[in-house]
Enzyme design. Structure first.
Site, mmCIF file in Angstrom:
data_model
loop_
_atom_site.group_PDB
_atom_site.id
_atom_site.type_symbol
_atom_site.label_atom_id
_atom_site.label_comp_id
_atom_site.label_asym_id
_atom_site.label_seq_id
_atom_site.Cartn_x
_atom_site.Cartn_y
_atom_site.Cartn_z
ATOM 1 N N TYR A 51 0.838 -1.216 0.000
ATOM 2 C CA TYR A 51 0.000 0.000 0.000
ATOM 3 C C TYR A 51 0.866 1.257 0.000
ATOM 4 O O TYR A 51 1.814 1.376 0.781
ATOM 5 C CB TYR A 51 -0.937 0.037 1.207
ATOM 6 C CG TYR A 51 -2.034 -1.009 1.215
ATOM 7 C CD1 TYR A 51 -2.337 -1.762 0.090
ATOM 8 C CD2 TYR A 51 -2.781 -1.245 2.358
ATOM 9 C CE1 TYR A 51 -3.341 -2.717 0.114
ATOM 10 C CE2 TYR A 51 -3.786 -2.203 2.387
ATOM 11 C CZ TYR A 51 -4.063 -2.938 1.264
ATOM 12 O OH TYR A 51 -5.047 -3.889 1.290
HETATM 13 P P1 NAP Z 1 -13.918 1.004 1.397
HETATM 14 O O1 NAP Z 1 -13.687 0.814 2.845
HETATM 15 O O2 NAP Z 1 -15.046 0.312 0.761
HETATM 16 O O3 NAP Z 1 -14.062 2.564 1.073
HETATM 17 C C1 NAP Z 1 -13.213 3.479 1.664
HETATM 18 C C2 NAP Z 1 -13.518 4.857 1.131
HETATM 19 O O4 NAP Z 1 -14.846 5.204 1.464
HETATM 20 C C3 NAP Z 1 -12.642 5.923 1.770
HETATM 21 O O5 NAP Z 1 -11.433 6.068 1.084
HETATM 22 C C4 NAP Z 1 -13.520 7.153 1.702
HETATM 23 O O6 NAP Z 1 -13.475 7.694 0.396
HETATM 24 C C5 NAP Z 1 -14.915 6.572 1.807
HETATM 25 N N1 NAP Z 1 -15.442 6.693 3.162
HETATM 26 C C6 NAP Z 1 -15.103 5.971 4.241
HETATM 27 N N2 NAP Z 1 -15.817 6.357 5.299
HETATM 28 C C7 NAP Z 1 -16.629 7.347 4.859
HETATM 29 C C8 NAP Z 1 -17.610 8.145 5.490
HETATM 30 N N3 NAP Z 1 -17.917 7.982 6.774
HETATM 31 N N4 NAP Z 1 -18.259 9.074 4.740
HETATM 32 C C9 NAP Z 1 -17.970 9.243 3.440
HETATM 33 N N5 NAP Z 1 -17.056 8.513 2.794
HETATM 34 C C10 NAP Z 1 -16.393 7.573 3.503
HETATM 35 O O7 NAP Z 1 -12.626 0.641 0.550
HETATM 36 P P2 NAP Z 1 -11.088 0.476 0.922
HETATM 37 O O8 NAP Z 1 -10.612 1.519 1.860
HETATM 38 O O9 NAP Z 1 -10.369 0.343 -0.357
HETATM 39 O O10 NAP Z 1 -11.059 -0.918 1.636
HETATM 40 C C11 NAP Z 1 -10.986 -1.043 3.037
HETATM 41 C C12 NAP Z 1 -9.716 -1.706 3.427
HETATM 42 O O11 NAP Z 1 -9.711 -3.044 2.955
HETATM 43 C C13 NAP Z 1 -8.457 -1.113 2.792
HETATM 44 O O12 NAP Z 1 -8.032 0.054 3.434
HETATM 45 C C14 NAP Z 1 -7.508 -2.255 2.911
HETATM 46 O O13 NAP Z 1 -6.955 -2.264 4.215
HETATM 47 C C15 NAP Z 1 -8.402 -3.449 2.678
HETATM 48 N N6 NAP Z 1 -8.342 -3.992 1.305
HETATM 49 C C16 NAP Z 1 -7.867 -5.255 1.147
HETATM 50 C C17 NAP Z 1 -7.791 -5.822 -0.096
HETATM 51 C C18 NAP Z 1 -7.255 -7.223 -0.228
HETATM 52 O O14 NAP Z 1 -7.018 -7.707 -1.361
HETATM 53 N N7 NAP Z 1 -7.061 -7.908 0.883
HETATM 54 C C19 NAP Z 1 -8.238 -5.121 -1.239
HETATM 55 C C20 NAP Z 1 -8.733 -3.848 -1.056
HETATM 56 C C21 NAP Z 1 -8.803 -3.289 0.217
HETATM 57 P P3 NAP Z 1 -12.781 9.012 -0.049
HETATM 58 O O15 NAP Z 1 -11.436 8.494 -0.426
HETATM 59 O O16 NAP Z 1 -13.626 9.442 -1.179
HETATM 60 O O17 NAP Z 1 -12.726 9.979 1.086
#
Ligand code: NAP
Length: 315
Positions: A51
């Site tokens: 990351y």
């Molecule tokens: P997510 O949790 O579905 O979405 C996160 C995004 O949603 C944030 O960047 C933010 O967007 C928005 N957000 C979060 N809280 C909010 C709120 N209260 N109000 C408005 N918008 C909000 O996606 P993700 O961060 O990509 O995934 C979560 C975690 O999963 C990652 O950080 C990572 O640790 C893990 N992950 C793992 C894999 C794997 O292959 N194992 C793959 C992907 C992700 P903005 O950026 O627009 O502010």
């Protein structure tokens, strides 16, 4: 903040995904997000060596300096970093990847060390043996897997038991109100049967389930989707997706909550889900996400939500 078990770890039900660190947000902004998370009782921080081009681990480690004991650090190995560190899950690669992560995180232990993706080129036995050695050496407390199928999870559990090795205690796969693969592919059932904790990633579908994107409108400036190419935006906000989003939001509103609350509450209504690791770019997002976990859905409400989704799909 309630907690649930991930092996021996007592994790807050809302965690923090750190994949924005070193990518969309710089070190100062990342620290503010970590500060907010600790303030609201979040203790699990999920990152990966890849990351932010390895900066996520560095930013997280420095943000936690002086308060490491308040956090559970979950990180991952196996993805390609550069031409020299091509990833994979061979024993020699794992040993080096773990030492590198420990150094970047500025810590002497990783609480949950996860294989990021299956590695078809390495026998699972070799990977599990190497991970067991890390646990015995005290560098890693628990091990987990990510993007594994139900068959692979069962095979890994069997191999570890045969050798008396540390076993996977968690599975991290994509899962949300909009993406229900782990139900259909038997991954949730496998976790339930084998006693593994499930950690859903993309729990907000990259923010679509936060409610900030509207049908037919340009994504608000500064959001994740605003930074995506037009075709990816269209895919993320297609009519099929927005039909479900709007129906779910109407249901949540009728129950006195937001769509964001529903995205968390629905995941946490599944006992196999241990920790919802939503990513965040701002402290106020973390505060809202932690609050969302306070809504507890009943079985009847869960059935109602399934009906709402089914009806929206038919439209
Ligand atoms: P997510 O949790 O579905 O979405 C996160 C995004 O949603 C944030 O960047 C933010 O967007 C928005 N957000 C979060 N809280 C909010 C709120 N209260 N109000 C408005 N918008 C909000 O996606 P993700 O961060 O990509 O995934 C979560 C975690 O999963 C990652 O950080 C990572 O640790 C893990 N992950 C793992 C894999 C794997 O292959 N194992 C793959 C992907 C992700 P903005 O950026 O627009 O502010």
């Amino acid at each position: 903040m309630q907690t649930r078990s991930i092996g021996a770890l007592d994790a807050s039900v809302v965690g923090l995904g750190c994949n924005n660190f070193g990518g969309r947000i710089d070190e100062a902004a990342s620290k503010k997000v970590v500060d907010a998370a600790l303030d609201v009782g979040i203790n699990l921080f999920d990152t990966a060596d890849i990351y932010g081009g390895t900066r996520s681990e560095e930013f997280l480690g420095r943000s936690l300096a002086g308060r490491r004991d308040r956090a559970l650090i979950a990180t991952k190995f196996g993805g390609p970093i550069d031409d020299e560190r091509k990833g994979g899950a061979s024993a020699s690669y794992i040993g080096r990847a773990c030492d590198d992560s420990l150094q970047r995180l500025g810590t002497d232990r990783i609480d949950l060390y996860q294989i990021h993706f299956p590695d078809q080129a390495t026998p699972l036995e070799e990977t599990l043996g190497a991970l067991d050695a890390l646990v015995r050496a005290g560098k890693v407390r628990e091990i987990g897997c990510s993007n594994f199928s139900a068959d692979m999870i069962e095979a890994a559990t069997r191999i570890s038991a045969e050798h008396g090795w540390a076993r996977f205690v968690s599975v991290q796969n994509e899962y949300s109100l909009l993406r229900r693969g782990p139900e259909k592919q038997g991954v949730l059932d496998a976790c339930g049967k084998l006693g593994l904790a499930f950690i859903p990633y993309f729990p907000l579908a990259s923010g679509v389930l936060s409610g900030k994107y509207r049908r037919g409108e340009v994504p608000p400036a500064g959001t994740r989707l605003a930074g995506m190419a037009a075709d990816r935006q269209e895919q993320a906000l297609s009519d099929a997706v927005m039909n479900r989003v709007e129906a779910l939001e109407a249901w949540a509103t009728a129950h006195g909550h937001t769509l964001l609350d529903l995205a968390f509450a629905w995941l946490l209504a599944k006992p196999v889900v241990a920790c919802v690791i939503a990513g965040a770019t701002k402290p106020e997002q973390v505060v809202a996400n932690a609050a969302a976990a306070q809504w507890h859905l009943t079985e009847a409400e869960m059935a109602d939500i399934d009906a709402v989704i089914a009806e929206a799909k038919e439209r």
